[in-house]
Design a protein around this motif. Sequence first.
Motif, short mmCIF file in Angstrom:
data_model
loop_
_atom_site.label_atom_id
_atom_site.label_comp_id
_atom_site.label_asym_id
_atom_site.label_seq_id
_atom_site.Cartn_x
_atom_site.Cartn_y
_atom_site.Cartn_z
N PRO A 19 0.85 -1.19 0.00
CA PRO A 19 0.00 0.00 0.00
C PRO A 19 0.89 1.25 0.00
CG PRO A 19 -0.60 -1.51 1.77
CD PRO A 19 0.71 -1.96 1.22
N TYR A 65 0.56 1.45 6.40
CA TYR A 65 0.45 0.36 5.43
C TYR A 65 0.06 -0.99 6.03
CZ TYR A 65 5.21 -0.50 7.10
OH TYR A 65 6.29 -0.73 7.89
N TYR A 107 -8.17 1.14 -1.28
CA TYR A 107 -6.86 1.81 -1.26
C TYR A 107 -6.38 1.93 -2.71
CZ TYR A 107 -7.28 0.11 3.51
OH TYR A 107 -7.74 -0.17 4.77
N ALA A 120 -2.16 1.14 -4.34
CA ALA A 120 -1.58 -0.08 -3.77
C ALA A 120 -1.03 -0.92 -4.91
CB ALA A 120 -2.64 -0.86 -3.00
#
Length: 84
Positions: A11, A16, A66, A69
């Motif tokens: 990420p 993360y 996300y 990523a």
Amino acid sequence: MQISIEISLYPLQNDYIPPISAFIERLKSYSELKVIGNTMSTQVYGEYETALRIVNTEMQRTHQQYPKAAFVMKVLNGDLSPNE
């Protein structure tokens, strides 16, 4: 046909760990897969089409949550899981 997948999630954000943990836990929730994690990557073992379908679904879910990523994945023919 059985398959072995080695997958790493990166990420692109400061916090993360939560996205990685969530991805791994979702993979572990599927009874069709054997999932083994370590500090560098996660190994997924299962039937070829099923394993790739599940990994694809969960990668897409991660990207929806996300957008920045990166996934790195190796796909190998056969079940190369360690003997337990």
